[in-house]
Design a protein around this motif. Structure first.
Motif, PDB file in Angstrom:
ATOM      1  N   TRP A   9      21.241  -0.348 -17.762  1.00  0.00           N
ATOM      2  CA  TRP A   9      21.214   0.915 -18.604  1.00  0.00           C
ATOM      3  C   TRP A   9      19.930   1.507 -17.882  1.00  0.00           C
ATOM      4  O   TRP A   9      19.206   1.329 -17.283  1.00  0.00           O
ATOM      5  CB  TRP A   9      20.940   0.419 -19.984  1.00  0.00           C
ATOM      6  CG  TRP A   9      19.831  -0.680 -20.244  1.00  0.00           C
ATOM      7  CD1 TRP A   9      20.253  -1.768 -20.687  1.00  0.00           C
ATOM      8  CD2 TRP A   9      18.519  -0.526 -20.394  1.00  0.00           C
ATOM      9  NE1 TRP A   9      19.242  -2.559 -20.911  1.00  0.00           N
ATOM     10  CE2 TRP A   9      17.920  -1.781 -20.803  1.00  0.00           C
ATOM     11  CE3 TRP A   9      17.723   0.513 -20.146  1.00  0.00           C
ATOM     12  CZ2 TRP A   9      16.776  -2.120 -20.806  1.00  0.00           C
ATOM     13  CZ3 TRP A   9      16.158   0.177 -20.277  1.00  0.00           C
ATOM     14  CH2 TRP A   9      15.698  -1.264 -20.645  1.00  0.00           C
TER      15      TRP A   9
ATOM     16  N   GLY B 224      15.294   4.438 -27.295  1.00  0.00           N
ATOM     17  CA  GLY B 224      14.668   3.150 -26.955  1.00  0.00           C
ATOM     18  C   GLY B 224      13.321   3.043 -26.854  1.00  0.00           C
ATOM     19  O   GLY B 224      12.730   1.976 -27.105  1.00  0.00           O
TER      20      GLY B 224
ATOM     21  N   GLU C  93      19.813  -5.493 -26.008  1.00  0.00           N
ATOM     22  CA  GLU C  93      20.771  -4.129 -25.832  1.00  0.00           C
ATOM     23  C   GLU C  93      22.141  -4.555 -26.566  1.00  0.00           C
ATOM     24  O   GLU C  93      22.827  -5.396 -26.265  1.00  0.00           O
ATOM     25  CB  GLU C  93      20.938  -3.685 -24.502  1.00  0.00           C
ATOM     26  CG  GLU C  93      21.828  -2.391 -24.179  1.00  0.00           C
ATOM     27  CD  GLU C  93      21.260  -1.067 -24.871  1.00  0.00           C
ATOM     28  OE1 GLU C  93      21.914  -0.561 -25.955  1.00  0.00           O
ATOM     29  OE2 GLU C  93      19.853  -1.100 -24.967  1.00  0.00           O
TER      30      GLU C  93
ATOM     31  N   THR D 170      19.804   1.935 -29.299  1.00  0.00           N
ATOM     32  CA  THR D 170      18.923   2.501 -28.480  1.00  0.00           C
ATOM     33  C   THR D 170      19.488   4.029 -27.960  1.00  0.00           C
ATOM     34  O   THR D 170      18.776   4.782 -27.183  1.00  0.00           O
ATOM     35  CB  THR D 170      18.560   1.618 -27.394  1.00  0.00           C
ATOM     36  OG1 THR D 170      19.681   1.572 -26.647  1.00  0.00           O
ATOM     37  CG2 THR D 170      17.935   0.381 -27.599  1.00  0.00           C
TER      38      THR D 170
ATOM     39  N   ARG E  41      21.004   4.056 -25.296  1.00  0.00           N
ATOM     40  CA  ARG E  41      20.755   4.199 -23.552  1.00  0.00           C
ATOM     41  C   ARG E  41      22.025   4.358 -23.032  1.00  0.00           C
ATOM     42  O   ARG E  41      23.072   3.816 -23.351  1.00  0.00           O
ATOM     43  CB  ARG E  41      20.346   2.769 -23.166  1.00  0.00           C
ATOM     44  CG  ARG E  41      18.549   2.613 -23.632  1.00  0.00           C
ATOM     45  CD  ARG E  41      18.225   1.142 -23.431  1.00  0.00           C
ATOM     46  NE  ARG E  41      17.087   0.780 -23.558  1.00  0.00           N
ATOM     47  CZ  ARG E  41      16.436  -0.491 -23.676  1.00  0.00           C
ATOM     48  NH1 ARG E  41      17.335  -1.404 -23.945  1.00  0.00           N
ATOM     49  NH2 ARG E  41      15.308  -0.414 -24.132  1.00  0.00           N
TER      50      ARG E  41
END
Length: 164
Positions: free
Chosen positions: A55, A61, A76, A83, A85
């Motif tokens: 990521w 995040g 994650e 997050t 991401r």
């Protein structure tokens, strides 16, 4: 010169995996990990993303990490800690160039090639929280803190065992 980290559950890679990844000459480079499965709705073999640990960091995040205790970690892929991401798994383009690179902030452990000097300089897979990350994601953060760049290959696939 190089260390290849290959998850024991990887069941299929290109036969030229090492040569392909070495040709990029990056300190850390990760393949994209997918999984083969039979799509019951379409009645055909298909593929789906498997590893979400490759990521790019997001503002969300970073904000989450700021408010965590020193020994807390971000894992994650769970709704409880969203997050937002960008995940390399979602950048796969079946018609894209397999040599396309993207810079990453976290890596998974499916298929990662590392220049040995990165490890010699101290980067490891921390079993302890390192900037709120552990293991492979913590390794990527550690490598970057040591000044190394981390890359992924969104269109270069390896396949994980289908446990379903």
């Amino acid at each position: 010169s190089w260390v290849l980290w290959l998850d024991s559950d990887i069941v299929e890679t290109p036969s030229t995996l090492i040569q392909d990844m070495v040709s990029h000459d990056k300190p850390v480079i990760s393949a994209n990990c997918y999984q083969r499965y039979f799509d019951e709705e379409k009645k055909q073999d298909s593929i789906r993303p498997y590893d979400y640990n490759n990521w790019v960091e997001s503002e969300e995040g970073l904000k989450i990490a700021e408010n965590m205790a020193e020994d807390e970690i971000i894992v994650e892929g769970y709704a409880e800690i969203a997050t937002y991401r960008p995940l390399m798994a979602h950048f796969y383009d079946p018609n894209g160039d397999v040599n396309t690179e993207m810079e990453l902030d976290g890596v998974g452990g499916a298929a990662v090639l590392v220049k040995a000097d990165v490890h010699r300089d101290g980067a490891m897979f921390p079993p302890f929280p390192f900037y709120h990350l552990i293991e492979t994601e913590g390794f990527a953060k550690m490598a970057k803190r040591l000044g190394y760049q981390v890359f992924g290959l969104p269109n270069y696939l390896v396949y994980h065992y289908n446990e379903a």
